[in-house]
Motif scaffolding. Structure first.
Motif, PDB file in Angstrom:
ATOM      1  N   ALA A  35      31.090  47.669  41.617  1.00 50.88           N
ATOM      2  CA  ALA A  35      30.378  47.153  41.829  1.00 50.88           C
ATOM      3  C   ALA A  35      30.501  46.337  40.667  1.00 50.88           C
ATOM      4  O   ALA A  35      30.931  44.803  41.049  1.00 50.88           O
ATOM      5  CB  ALA A  35      28.848  46.859  42.390  1.00 50.88           C
ATOM      6  N   SER A  36      30.254  46.095  39.172  1.00 50.64           N
ATOM      7  CA  SER A  36      30.003  45.934  38.154  1.00 50.64           C
ATOM      8  C   SER A  36      32.012  45.249  38.391  1.00 50.64           C
ATOM      9  O   SER A  36      32.040  44.655  38.325  1.00 50.64           O
ATOM     10  CB  SER A  36      29.294  46.236  36.673  1.00 50.64           C
ATOM     11  OG  SER A  36      30.213  45.246  36.057  1.00 50.64           O
ATOM     12  N   ALA A  37      32.525  46.650  38.275  1.00 54.27           N
ATOM     13  CA  ALA A  37      34.225  46.302  37.527  1.00 54.27           C
ATOM     14  C   ALA A  37      34.939  44.737  39.068  1.00 54.27           C
ATOM     15  O   ALA A  37      35.608  45.061  38.991  1.00 54.27           O
ATOM     16  CB  ALA A  37      34.993  48.076  38.321  1.00 54.27           C
ATOM     17  N   ASP A  38      34.488  45.563  40.396  1.00 56.56           N
ATOM     18  CA  ASP A  38      34.739  44.639  41.693  1.00 56.56           C
ATOM     19  C   ASP A  38      34.231  43.249  41.071  1.00 56.56           C
ATOM     20  O   ASP A  38      35.213  42.072  41.779  1.00 56.56           O
ATOM     21  CB  ASP A  38      33.721  44.692  42.700  1.00 56.56           C
ATOM     22  CG  ASP A  38      34.749  46.319  43.235  1.00 56.56           C
ATOM     23  OD1 ASP A  38      36.292  46.479  42.989  1.00 56.56           O
ATOM     24  OD2 ASP A  38      33.887  46.457  44.297  1.00 56.56           O
ATOM     25  N   THR A  39      33.182  42.485  40.665  1.00 58.54           N
ATOM     26  CA  THR A  39      32.644  41.637  40.375  1.00 58.54           C
ATOM     27  C   THR A  39      33.451  41.053  39.100  1.00 58.54           C
ATOM     28  O   THR A  39      34.005  39.737  39.409  1.00 58.54           O
ATOM     29  CB  THR A  39      30.747  41.272  39.667  1.00 58.54           C
ATOM     30  OG1 THR A  39      30.676  41.908  41.127  1.00 58.54           O
ATOM     31  CG2 THR A  39      30.974  40.246  38.712  1.00 58.54           C
ATOM     32  N   ALA A  40      34.293  41.609  37.596  1.00 59.38           N
ATOM     33  CA  ALA A  40      34.601  41.625  37.242  1.00 59.38           C
ATOM     34  C   ALA A  40      35.771  41.197  37.514  1.00 59.38           C
ATOM     35  O   ALA A  40      36.547  40.033  37.019  1.00 59.38           O
ATOM     36  CB  ALA A  40      34.891  42.733  35.849  1.00 59.38           C
ATOM     37  N   ARG A  41      37.169  41.631  37.991  1.00 64.33           N
ATOM     38  CA  ARG A  41      38.399  41.619  38.730  1.00 64.33           C
ATOM     39  C   ARG A  41      38.325  40.417  39.149  1.00 64.33           C
ATOM     40  O   ARG A  41      38.727  38.845  39.384  1.00 64.33           O
ATOM     41  CB  ARG A  41      38.565  42.274  40.006  1.00 64.33           C
ATOM     42  CG  ARG A  41      39.478  42.428  40.742  1.00 64.33           C
ATOM     43  CD  ARG A  41      40.096  43.468  41.319  1.00 64.33           C
ATOM     44  NE  ARG A  41      38.633  43.659  42.408  1.00 64.33           N
ATOM     45  CZ  ARG A  41      38.558  43.391  43.329  1.00 64.33           C
ATOM     46  NH1 ARG A  41      39.733  42.221  43.659  1.00 64.33           N
ATOM     47  NH2 ARG A  41      37.714  44.179  44.459  1.00 64.33           N
ATOM     48  N   ARG A  42      36.686  39.796  40.363  1.00 62.26           N
ATOM     49  CA  ARG A  42      36.720  38.405  41.159  1.00 62.26           C
ATOM     50  C   ARG A  42      36.546  37.935  40.131  1.00 62.26           C
ATOM     51  O   ARG A  42      37.621  36.253  40.438  1.00 62.26           O
ATOM     52  CB  ARG A  42      35.603  38.780  42.606  1.00 62.26           C
ATOM     53  CG  ARG A  42      36.095  39.864  43.631  1.00 62.26           C
ATOM     54  CD  ARG A  42      35.075  39.334  44.298  1.00 62.26           C
ATOM     55  NE  ARG A  42      34.137  39.658  43.965  1.00 62.26           N
ATOM     56  CZ  ARG A  42      33.189  40.834  44.173  1.00 62.26           C
ATOM     57  NH1 ARG A  42      33.797  42.016  44.682  1.00 62.26           N
ATOM     58  NH2 ARG A  42      31.704  40.800  44.449  1.00 62.26           N
ATOM     59  N   VAL A  43      36.064  37.897  39.364  1.00 61.80           N
ATOM     60  CA  VAL A  43      36.157  36.995  38.105  1.00 61.80           C
ATOM     61  C   VAL A  43      37.209  36.502  37.790  1.00 61.80           C
ATOM     62  O   VAL A  43      37.662  35.430  37.362  1.00 61.80           O
ATOM     63  CB  VAL A  43      35.023  36.973  36.939  1.00 61.80           C
ATOM     64  CG1 VAL A  43      34.799  35.711  36.384  1.00 61.80           C
ATOM     65  CG2 VAL A  43      33.254  37.158  38.139  1.00 61.80           C
ATOM     66  N   ALA A  44      38.604  37.518  37.337  1.00 63.44           N
ATOM     67  CA  ALA A  44      39.035  36.684  36.526  1.00 63.44           C
ATOM     68  C   ALA A  44      40.446  36.788  37.035  1.00 63.44           C
ATOM     69  O   ALA A  44      41.213  35.291  36.997  1.00 63.44           O
ATOM     70  CB  ALA A  44      39.841  38.812  35.496  1.00 63.44           C
ATOM     71  N   ASP A  45      40.002  37.181  38.464  1.00 66.56           N
ATOM     72  CA  ASP A  45      40.936  36.274  39.732  1.00 66.56           C
ATOM     73  C   ASP A  45      40.903  34.466  39.665  1.00 66.56           C
ATOM     74  O   ASP A  45      42.137  34.310  39.831  1.00 66.56           O
ATOM     75  CB  ASP A  45      40.607  37.167  41.076  1.00 66.56           C
ATOM     76  CG  ASP A  45      41.816  38.767  40.728  1.00 66.56           C
ATOM     77  OD1 ASP A  45      42.356  38.967  39.774  1.00 66.56           O
ATOM     78  OD2 ASP A  45      41.429  39.217  42.022  1.00 66.56           O
ATOM     79  N   GLY A  46      39.505  34.812  39.732  1.00 68.44           N
ATOM     80  CA  GLY A  46      39.604  33.389  40.129  1.00 68.44           C
ATOM     81  C   GLY A  46      39.700  32.669  38.863  1.00 68.44           C
ATOM     82  O   GLY A  46      40.359  31.682  39.128  1.00 68.44           O
ATOM     83  N   ARG A  47      39.350  32.950  37.376  1.00 66.59           N
ATOM     84  CA  ARG A  47      39.691  32.011  36.680  1.00 66.59           C
ATOM     85  C   ARG A  47      41.327  31.675  36.473  1.00 66.59           C
ATOM     86  O   ARG A  47      42.224  30.710  35.976  1.00 66.59           O
ATOM     87  CB  ARG A  47      39.638  33.059  35.525  1.00 66.59           C
ATOM     88  CG  ARG A  47      37.864  32.931  34.550  1.00 66.59           C
ATOM     89  CD  ARG A  47      37.911  33.563  34.153  1.00 66.59           C
ATOM     90  NE  ARG A  47      36.114  33.425  33.440  1.00 66.59           N
ATOM     91  CZ  ARG A  47      35.932  32.064  33.251  1.00 66.59           C
ATOM     92  NH1 ARG A  47      36.159  31.325  32.197  1.00 66.59           N
ATOM     93  NH2 ARG A  47      34.495  32.235  32.910  1.00 66.59           N
ATOM     94  N   GLU A  48      41.944  33.169  36.869  1.00 65.41           N
ATOM     95  CA  GLU A  48      43.749  33.237  36.195  1.00 65.41           C
ATOM     96  C   GLU A  48      44.200  32.246  38.062  1.00 65.41           C
ATOM     97  O   GLU A  48      44.650  30.809  37.645  1.00 65.41           O
ATOM     98  CB  GLU A  48      44.436  33.967  36.997  1.00 65.41           C
ATOM     99  CG  GLU A  48      46.100  34.040  36.803  1.00 65.41           C
ATOM    100  CD  GLU A  48      46.367  35.665  37.226  1.00 65.41           C
ATOM    101  OE1 GLU A  48      47.400  35.477  36.719  1.00 65.41           O
ATOM    102  OE2 GLU A  48      46.079  36.814  36.907  1.00 65.41           O
TER     103      GLU A  48
END
Length: 494
Positions: free
Chosen positions: A159-172
């Motif tokens: 869940a933590s990794a998924d959140t980090a990925r979604r945040v990174a994708d949103g920033r990009e």
């Protein structure tokens, strides 16, 4: 093992707080210990963000690892969690045989950390409990308890990794289109009336002026970062967080891409939707200078006297400079002395006054017509900067078109080469036309009046530009200042 189980209470937060913030939470854990008949050995509080030596608060990153010795004796790389490691040490050494925490995911978030805890409990027969019941290990842990803990930690880690990925994708996705949030950058404030995915920054005029003045001081006036820092502190100018300035913070503010109207993502820059405080070419020159400071920039604090670190010792005659001594050896007055050996002593007031008279006289003779940078006719800096901006926008557009399949690899390569070549020419012309006037303040003005209005760092910069000052052995004895003991060689002979 003792008849009454002894345990550590372990609490963890992801932001820095004082111990008072834990009082109620500690009370809940103590109540649980009383209810199950465990004696508390100590309370271990772990703040993921900790104060460093310079007073700033820095996070204990989930990816910042170091070598540690695990309970099984192996040396492994683990996330830095000093408090958690202390608890494991207490268990493996037998100081405690129990652990009480609030929840499993506030105790461990990494499967490798969980395995270290399971190993410690299994080797010693220790138990672990949590307020929520998510962590349960009894006398080393049953197979069912251990399996359940592994499953729950794996799910939390995913869940933590998924959140980090979604945040990174949103920033990009929003890179260059929207302000990404975070602490308020000095010089700006976040606009409140914008769409969620099209946020921007508004310029704060007073703070923007401080940034512009600092850039001009460093690039055009020869003033050091330390001198600007001292002035900000003396004038009680707060940072964007209301704190006191330090060298690291000031450098970060001046080199932050946001001040040039740029957004950064993974080290790449793109035009941002907010106004620029500094022109891009000015910001780039500023970054280059601050990231490659001269050797003398790292020599202690900013000098408090006119010739410290500038005047040279004529006895050593090897480039050794003078410093100001505070011992009061010159009849109770401060003096300049050689940095290596105390074989030169000169009264600071007398020397400074003599040098200032000579500097003012020299500027009066030559500043009105000479020592000016060459005039470059036919160069429109505003037009060049506008062209540079258009070229960067075209560069970003071509990259976007290539990503969408509208440009082939060859077309992208050709287009990027053309843009890059032209941009190099434009930026070189901008840089050449921006050569500063080294003594701009003195043009068509009385030198003495201007000199008195300057700050000490600016006076020092003017002296370094105009002259080499050398302290010579005095040719006479007795009281009073010997003008022959001071040699000034002008750098720009007329």
């Amino acid at each position: 093992m003792t008849s009454v189980p002894t345990c550590d209470l372990y609490l963890r937060l992801s932001d820095l707080r004082t111990e008072e913030a834990f009082d109620k939470r500690i009370a809940k854990l103590r109540a649980l210990a009383d209810a199950i008949g465990w004696e508390v050995f100590r309370v271990v509080i772990e703040n993921d963000m900790t104060p460093s030596r310079d007073g700033k608060v820095r996070p204990a990153s989930a990816f910042k690892r170091r070598k540690i010795k695990t309970p099984s004796g192996r040396v492994e790389l683990r996330v830095v969690r000093p408090g958690f490691r202390e608890v494991l040490d207490d268990i493996t050494t037998g100081r405690v045989n129990g652990l009480l925490a609030e929840d499993l995911d506030r105790t461990v978030h990494d499967p490798r950390d969980l395995e270290d805890l399971l190993d410690a409990c299994e080797m010693t027969g220790a138990s672990a409990r949590s307020l929520t019941g998510s962590l349960t290990l009894t006398n080393g842990g049953t197979e069912a308890e251990r399996s359940m803990a592994r499953v729950m930690v794996a799910m939390a880690n995913k869940a933590s990794a998924d959140t980090a990925r979604r945040v990174a994708d949103g920033r990009e996705r929003n890179w260059g289109e929207s302000y990404q949030g975070g602490p308020r950058p000095f010089g700006f404030v976040a606009a409140t009336d914008t769409d969620k995915h099209h946020r921007t920054l508004l310029m704060v005029p007073d703070e923007a002026e401080i940034i512009r003045n600092a850039a001009t001081d460093i690039l055009d006036r020869g003033i050091s970062l330390k001198a600007i820092l001292r002035e900000l502190r003396e004038n009680n100018v707060p940072t964007s967080r209301g704190g006191q300035w330090n060298g690291r913070t000031l450098k970060q503010v001046l080199t932050k891409p946001a001040v040039a109207g740029l957004a950064v993502h993974k080290g790449k820059l793109k035009p941002a939707p907010w106004p620029a405080i500094l022109e891009r070419d000015v910001w780039e020159r500023l970054c280059e200078k601050l990231n490659n400071p001269p050797a003398e920039a790292n020599r202690g604090n900013e000098p408090k006297h006119l010739l410290t670190g500038i005047g040279k010792c004529g006895i050593c005659n090897d480039g050794t400079t003078v410093k100001a001594n505070g011992s009061g050896t010159l009849r109770g007055k401060k003096g300049y002395q050689c940095e290596k050996v105390a074989h030169i002593h000169r009264n600071i007031e007398h020397v400074d006054a003599a040098v200032e008279v000579l500097i003012i006289g020299y500027i009066d003779l030559y500043a009105k017509d000479r020592l000016k940078p060459p005039t470059r006719k036919g160069i429109d800096v505003s037009a060049l900067r506008a062209e540079a901006k258009r070229l960067r926008e075209r560069k970003a557009t071509q990259i976007r078109m290539h990503a969408l399949g509208d440009l082939t690899d060859d077309e992208l390569t050709t287009g990027m080469r053309t843009i890059r070549d032209r941009l190099s020419v434009v930026e070189a012309q901008i840089h050449a036309s921006s050569e500063p006037d080294p003594i701009a303040e003195f043009r068509d003005k009385p030198a003495e009046a201007v000199w008195k209005s300057l700050t000490l760092p600016r006076k020092r910069a003017v002296i370094k530009f105009l002259a080499d000052v050398t302290f010579l052995p005095t040719s006479r004895r007795g009281p009073g200042f010997d003008p022959d003991s001071l040699s000034i060689v002008w750098r720009h002979q007329q």
